[in-house]
Design a protein around this motif. Sequence first.
Motif, mmCIF file in Angstrom:
data_model
loop_
_atom_site.group_PDB
_atom_site.id
_atom_site.type_symbol
_atom_site.label_atom_id
_atom_site.label_comp_id
_atom_site.label_asym_id
_atom_site.label_seq_id
_atom_site.Cartn_x
_atom_site.Cartn_y
_atom_site.Cartn_z
ATOM 1 N N GLN A 1 0.681 -68.867 14.062
ATOM 2 C CA GLN A 1 0.353 -67.529 14.812
ATOM 3 C C GLN A 1 1.094 -67.400 16.113
ATOM 4 O O GLN A 1 1.830 -66.341 16.349
ATOM 5 C CB GLN A 1 -0.999 -67.755 15.495
ATOM 6 N N ASN A 2 1.591 -68.475 16.801
ATOM 7 C CA ASN A 2 2.597 -68.528 17.637
ATOM 8 C C ASN A 2 3.979 -67.897 17.321
ATOM 9 O O ASN A 2 4.858 -67.498 18.083
ATOM 10 C CB ASN A 2 2.594 -69.920 18.437
ATOM 11 N N ASP B 1 3.711 -64.240 16.486
ATOM 12 C CA ASP B 1 3.868 -63.377 17.726
ATOM 13 C C ASP B 1 5.343 -63.649 18.338
ATOM 14 O O ASP B 1 5.838 -62.495 18.744
ATOM 15 C CB ASP B 1 2.895 -64.344 18.882
ATOM 16 N N ALA C 1 1.163 -60.793 13.293
ATOM 17 C CA ALA C 1 1.688 -60.080 14.595
ATOM 18 C C ALA C 1 2.060 -58.946 14.504
ATOM 19 O O ALA C 1 3.073 -58.725 13.777
ATOM 20 C CB ALA C 1 2.046 -61.134 15.434
ATOM 21 N N LEU D 1 2.681 -56.641 22.768
ATOM 22 C CA LEU D 1 2.058 -57.528 21.493
ATOM 23 C C LEU D 1 0.808 -56.814 21.112
ATOM 24 O O LEU D 1 -0.128 -56.726 21.794
ATOM 25 C CB LEU D 1 2.012 -58.838 21.848
ATOM 26 N N ARG E 1 -0.946 -57.683 18.099
ATOM 27 C CA ARG E 1 -1.593 -58.405 17.092
ATOM 28 C C ARG E 1 -2.154 -57.703 15.961
ATOM 29 O O ARG E 1 -2.069 -57.835 14.999
ATOM 30 C CB ARG E 1 -2.875 -59.404 17.878
#
Length: 413
Positions: free
Chosen positions: A39-40, A43, A143, A411, A413
């Motif tokens: 997920q990081n 992003d 993301a 951002l 998401r």
Amino acid sequence: MQKRGQALVLIALVFAAFLALLALAIDGGNAYAQRRRVQNAADAAALSATRRLWEIRRQGGSEADLLAAIQEAVNAHGAFNVDGQPNRFEASYTDEGGNVLGPIGSGVILGNARGVQVMVINRFDTFFAGVFGFDPMEVRAMATAVYHPATACAFALFAESNLRAEFPTLRVYAGGVHAGTELTLRWSGVIQGPCEYGTSANIEFGVQCQGGRIQAPFQPLPDLYAASNFAPGGSLWNAYTGNRYCIRPQDPAQSIVLDAHPAGATEPSSNQCITAQRVRLRDGLYYLEGNGRVIRSQGQAAIGATVTLAATGSLILDDSNNRYELQPALNDPQRGAPLLVAGQAITITAPNFWWIGSILARNGPVRLSTTVQAWSDRGAIYGKMLNLGGGLLQLTFDPSVCPAGTAQVELLR
């Protein structure tokens, strides 16, 4: 023997349950950690690609640059597949609301794209879940990031210090005015935006400030353009696809004269620098090393051209007999529509002056004097100081004549 066999079955079942619990605890925890790392990576990839999309809009680039930005961001988070290869990802263009427009990879950047959506896919080895057929496992993370364009200028008339506008009729539509120190507006007219001033305001009752009179803190002159941007090899020189002219004066103490009359001047050479003192004014982008002056040496007619004039010194448009009709050669949604850019002062003296685009004096005043009228359907005037006067000034502000400012990247998401 029967009881012993039953015990073995029971022990096997208990051991299997134990392995299942162990797999759930260890491999489940590992899957959660992998999911968080992916997920990081998603992003970072969405943000990086969206910033790169914005830069491509301003400075040029290709879809390959976007894909490289995504891959670099994914790799930087250390998430790799079980075979040691970088994680697979899927990427799409989005609009400003984050709605998907189409996939990245067709070779063409969509014109209405304002963001990037990235899904990162990571396959990883398990510790105990493989006993139950779950090896390798896969996690996915998505993301979306978008950019919100910002303009580099927010006023129709902006002076870092004093702003003086004295007209029997003054009309500023769709924008306001800003003076870093003293603001003087005379004699009658309407400003549809705010009238901002730093230290004092002398606004006669015949002038209406529909956005109010506001004392505002000091603002430096926005860094809209530099003359070097228009020089050979500069960003705006490279961005313009039409005729580009670079002129150096024979006598640096004298102004380079751009003559709108068809005879009696040196023909400029496109895409190269020449040394001359009087040059024919043609449509295109001019970079002048020193001071520049625009005239019509013979005849009484409008001085009309589609030009962008950038001088390291001052610019003078001082024909007392002819009207000026100027619009910018460089006109781009991201780069703006610069018309006159001077390192020092800009002086305009004419009975009539019509223009489209932005006028910027980076380190000097803008002086405008018209006996009849000056008007722009789409423009702005910025300088260290503004001294404007004449019969009528009618200006419709359009922030798109200024270069795009720094975009805000969000951002979603």
